[in-house]
Design an enzyme around this catalytic site. Sequence first.
Site, PDB file in Angstrom:
ATOM      1  N   TYR A 153      94.644 -28.818   7.729  1.00  0.00           N
ATOM      2  CA  TYR A 153      94.817 -28.914   6.339  1.00  0.00           C
ATOM      3  C   TYR A 153      93.770 -30.217   5.369  1.00  0.00           C
ATOM      4  CZ  TYR A 153      97.553 -29.159   2.020  1.00  0.00           C
ATOM      5  OH  TYR A 153      97.833 -29.116   0.650  1.00  0.00           O
ATOM      6  N   LYS A 157      91.000 -29.629   2.781  1.00  0.00           N
ATOM      7  CA  LYS A 157      90.973 -30.192   1.274  1.00  0.00           C
ATOM      8  C   LYS A 157      90.035 -31.320   1.172  1.00  0.00           C
ATOM      9  CE  LYS A 157      94.533 -27.534  -0.013  1.00  0.00           C
ATOM     10  NZ  LYS A 157      94.499 -26.540  -1.151  1.00  0.00           N
TER      11      LYS A 157
END
Length: 251
Positions: A153, A157
Site C-alpha cells: 500500500y 501510494k
Amino acid sequence: MSVALEGHCGIITGAGSGIGRGLAEAFIAAGAQVAILEADAAAAEQAAEELGASAVAYGGVDVTDPEAVEAAVGAAHERFGQLDFLVNNAGIRHEAPFLEHELEPWKRTLDVNLTGVYIVGQAVARRMVDRPGRILNIASIAGLLALRNRAAYIASKAGVIGLTKAMAFELGEQGICVNAIGPGVIETPLIAHYFQDPDRTKLIVDSIPLGRWGHPEDLAGPAIFLCSPAAAYVTGQFLCVDGGWVSGKGY
C-alpha cells in the site's frame, strides 16, 4: 474565480462506497454530473440511484483492465459530451508484515492503486482535448510515512504521488492540471476494523493534532477546489488532508 462545478462533467472511480461515494455526493451538490466507475456493479447502481439524475453508473469496471476502462470512459464521454474532471479514487489495501507479505497481493495492490491511475488517467486525458481538464489522484499520507504491515500500500501510494507529478509535467501543455490529495485516517468501510479496537482508536486520535479522525466529507472541499476553475494555476501538487498527522512525530 468560482469553486462551483456547475455544468462540469466527469468521472470518479471507486465511487460505490467510502471516500469515492462521499466525493460523488459532494461534486453533485456543487453542480457537477458524475460517472461512477466501480468494480462492484451492485454498489455502482445503488450509489447512482441514491445520488439521482446527476449520477450514472458504470459498474463491473476493473481499473486494471484497459479495455473495460476504455469502454466505460468512452461511454461517459459520449453521454456527457465532455469530460472536465477525473478523480482517481479506486484503491485496495493489504496488511501483512513485510517478511510475510506474499507476491500476489503485492502485485494486485500496485495494479489497482497505481497502474489503475495510469490506465484511467490516460483514457480520460485523451478526451480532454478542447477544455482545461482537472485530474485528481487520491494518494495517502502513507505515500510519505511508513506504517506497519502495509508495504504494498505504501509503495503504491508513493508511486501515485510521483505519477501525479509526471502527469502534471506532461499534460500541462494540454491545459490539464493534475494534483493529488493524501487523506489521513478516514472512517470508511475499508478500515472499519480500526474503529472496533479501542487501543487503535486512541492511538489514531493521539496522533492527530485536531484530535479526531476524518470523514469522507472532510475531503470534499479540497477535492472540489482542485477540480474547479479556481485551481487553474495549481498543478503537480500533493496536499495532505489528515488533521495534521504528518506535521510532526511528537513524543
